[in-house]
Each structure stands twice: as structure tokens, then as C-alpha cells.
Design a protein around this motif. Structure first.
Motif, short mmCIF file in Angstrom:
data_model
loop_
_atom_site.label_atom_id
_atom_site.label_comp_id
_atom_site.label_asym_id
_atom_site.label_seq_id
_atom_site.Cartn_x
_atom_site.Cartn_y
_atom_site.Cartn_z
N ALA A 18 10.31 -5.73 -0.06
CA ALA A 18 9.53 -5.11 -1.13
C ALA A 18 8.45 -4.25 -0.52
N THR A 19 8.10 -3.19 -1.20
CA THR A 19 6.97 -2.36 -0.79
C THR A 19 6.16 -2.02 -2.01
N GLY A 20 4.98 -1.47 -1.79
CA GLY A 20 4.15 -1.07 -2.91
C GLY A 20 4.71 0.14 -3.62
N ALA A 21 4.15 0.39 -4.80
CA ALA A 21 4.58 1.55 -5.56
C ALA A 21 4.25 2.81 -4.79
N ARG A 37 11.93 3.65 2.19
CA ARG A 37 12.31 2.40 1.52
C ARG A 37 12.60 1.31 2.54
N ALA A 61 2.43 1.34 2.79
CA ALA A 61 3.24 0.93 1.65
C ALA A 61 3.44 -0.58 1.64
N ALA A 62 3.67 -1.16 2.82
CA ALA A 62 3.81 -2.61 2.89
C ALA A 62 2.51 -3.31 2.55
N ARG A 64 0.24 -2.22 0.46
CA ARG A 64 0.03 -2.16 -0.99
C ARG A 64 0.84 -3.21 -1.73
N ALA A 65 1.90 -3.72 -1.09
CA ALA A 65 2.71 -4.76 -1.72
C ALA A 65 2.10 -6.13 -1.54
N HIS A 67 1.16 -7.66 1.44
CA HIS A 67 1.65 -8.39 2.59
C HIS A 67 0.53 -8.86 3.52
#
Length: 245
Positions: A18-21, A37, A61-62, A64-65, A67
């Protein structure tokens, strides 16, 4: 050995896959869906600042999810400087360098793909047999790891290339470098097929990638108001005409 070294960094174990929007950034227009992605690879065309910008984008991005501290690793990149990595936005405390993975580089890379969300790969690794690539690609997909290669990489979802570059700031042999202005072209494959380009600062004044803002258009100041002036009647008594100049 690699696994214990990664654990020793004190990184929070990420929730894989999963990653952030997506967030609009300088590289968004060049990436499929605006981001790298999970489980995909990108090639930076041999440009180290572009490699760092892509890695920093994937790490952000990671993050923002949710992590926590996002780990990353660089394999086969002895020329990668810590200052440049930090300026690009990578947390040095969460990074792991493997300058020379040796003859067992597939095993080293496999361990890292399982251990950290973002892996940078140098251009000097030996040629990869198809079976090795398939195994590494399967690990990437399973763990949701983003791989960013300095050079070509089989199966890369997007390939970026700096097609034009010039440092700005120094004039007539003196002054301070403001940054490197580049044009980056991107091509994709599969669902990401297509091409795009963007003008960027890479790196910019703060060491990070930034979009080149269009130059303001100069609007001329209004001149004095022109008033009509009468023209004298001609010798044959023509009616008065008006002319503006």
C-alpha cells in the motif's frame, strides 16, 4: 546478514502493498497514475539526481501511507553521496548502502526487496538471466517493493531520461549555482504505455526536484491617451476631418 543489518536500522516494519494517495509533485506528470506503484520498477536513464528524486518520491508515498520511518537501500552505487541523498529528501538514518554486493548480488538484492519498501540499483550489476529477473520481479510484487534502477531494468513500468540539462547561476565565470534545469522524457509499457515530458529543476536550489515555473509575461504599460485633432479645411472648402495619431 542483510536482514540483520536492516533490522539494526530501527525502521518500523511497513504494511506492504500500500502507498499513500498520489500527491501532485514535480514528477507526478511523468509517472503512471502520478506515482510509482508498489511492486513496480522504474529506470532513471543513468542520471543520479533523477534516480534520487524517484526514490525520494517513492519513500514519501510510503510515508504518507502511515508506514512510520520508511527504509530504503542502495545496491551497487558506491558513487552515491550521503549529502546528495539527504538533500534529495532521503532519510540517511533509514538508508542502507551495499556498495559492492559481489558475486552473490541476486541473493543480496532478494533480501533487500523483502526488507525495505524502496531499493535503488546501480548500473554496474552483471547481466541478469531471465530466471533471476522473474524471481526478483515476483519478490517485488509479493512485498510491494519499489525498485528504482540507475540504468536500464527489464520490465520497468516507466523509463525516464534526461534529454537536456544545463546548470544555471554562474555567469561570466563567477556567481553561485542556482540549480540544474533539465527536460525529462518518460515512456511507459503495458497499462502505462505512452510518453510525456517535463521541465524541472533537478536538483533545485534546495537540492530537491522542483517544477520550472513559467516566466511571467510582461504586460506593456499603457501609453498616454491619444486625442483627436482637427485637420484644417482644404483650399476648396472640404468639410473638416478628424485624425488620430
Amino acid at each position: 546478514m542483510i536482514e540483520s543489518a536492516v533490522r539494526g536500522l530501527g525502521m518500523t516494519e511497513p504494511a506492504r502493498g500500500a502507498t499513500g494517495a498520489p500527491v501532485d509533485g514535480p514528477l507526478s506528470g511523468l509517472l503512471p497514475g502520478g506515482r510509482l506503484r508498489p511492486g513496480t520498477a522504474a529506470a532513471a536513464g543513468g542520471d543520479v539526481p533523477l534516480l534520487l528524486a524517484l526514490a525520494a518520491d517513492a519513500v514519501a508515498a510510503a510515508g504518507r501511507a502511515g508506514h512510520g520511518t520508511v527504509g530504503w537501500a542502495a545496491v551497487g552505487l558506491p558513487e552515491l553521496g550521503a549529502l546528495a541523498a539527504a538533500d534529495a529528501g532521503l532519510d540517511l538514518g533509514a538508508g542502507l548502502w551495499v556498495d559492492d554486493p559481489g558475486g552473490r548480488w541476486p541473493a543480496v538484492l532478494s533480501a533487500l526487496l523483502e526488507a525495505v519498501p524502496v531499493v535503488l540499483v546501480g548500473p554496474g550489476l552483471p547481466a541478469m538471466p531471465d530466471r533471476v529477473h522473474r524471481r526478483l520481479a515476483a519478490l517485488q510484487r509479493r512485498h510491494g517493493t519499489v525498485l528504482v534502477a540507475a540504468g536500464a531494468w527489464p520490465g520497468a513500468a516507466v523509463r525516464l531520461t534526461v534529454v537536456r540539462a544545463a546548470w544555471e547561476g554562474v555567469k561570466d565565470g563567477h556567481g553561485l549555482l542556482r540549480g540544474r534545469r533539465v527536460t525529462v522524457a518518460a515512456t511507459g509499457r503495458g497499462a502505462a504505455a505512452g510518453s510525456a515530458s517535463a521541465d524541472l529543476w533537478l536538483p533545485g536550489p534546495d537540492g530537491r526536484a522542483a517544477a520550472v515555473e513559467p516566466a511571467p509575461v510582461a504586460v506593456p504599460a499603457p501609453g498616454p491617451e491619444r486625442l483627436p485633432r482637427p485637420v484644417r479645411p482644404g483650399p476648396f472648402g472640404q468639410p473638416v476631418k478628424w485624425r488620430v495619431w
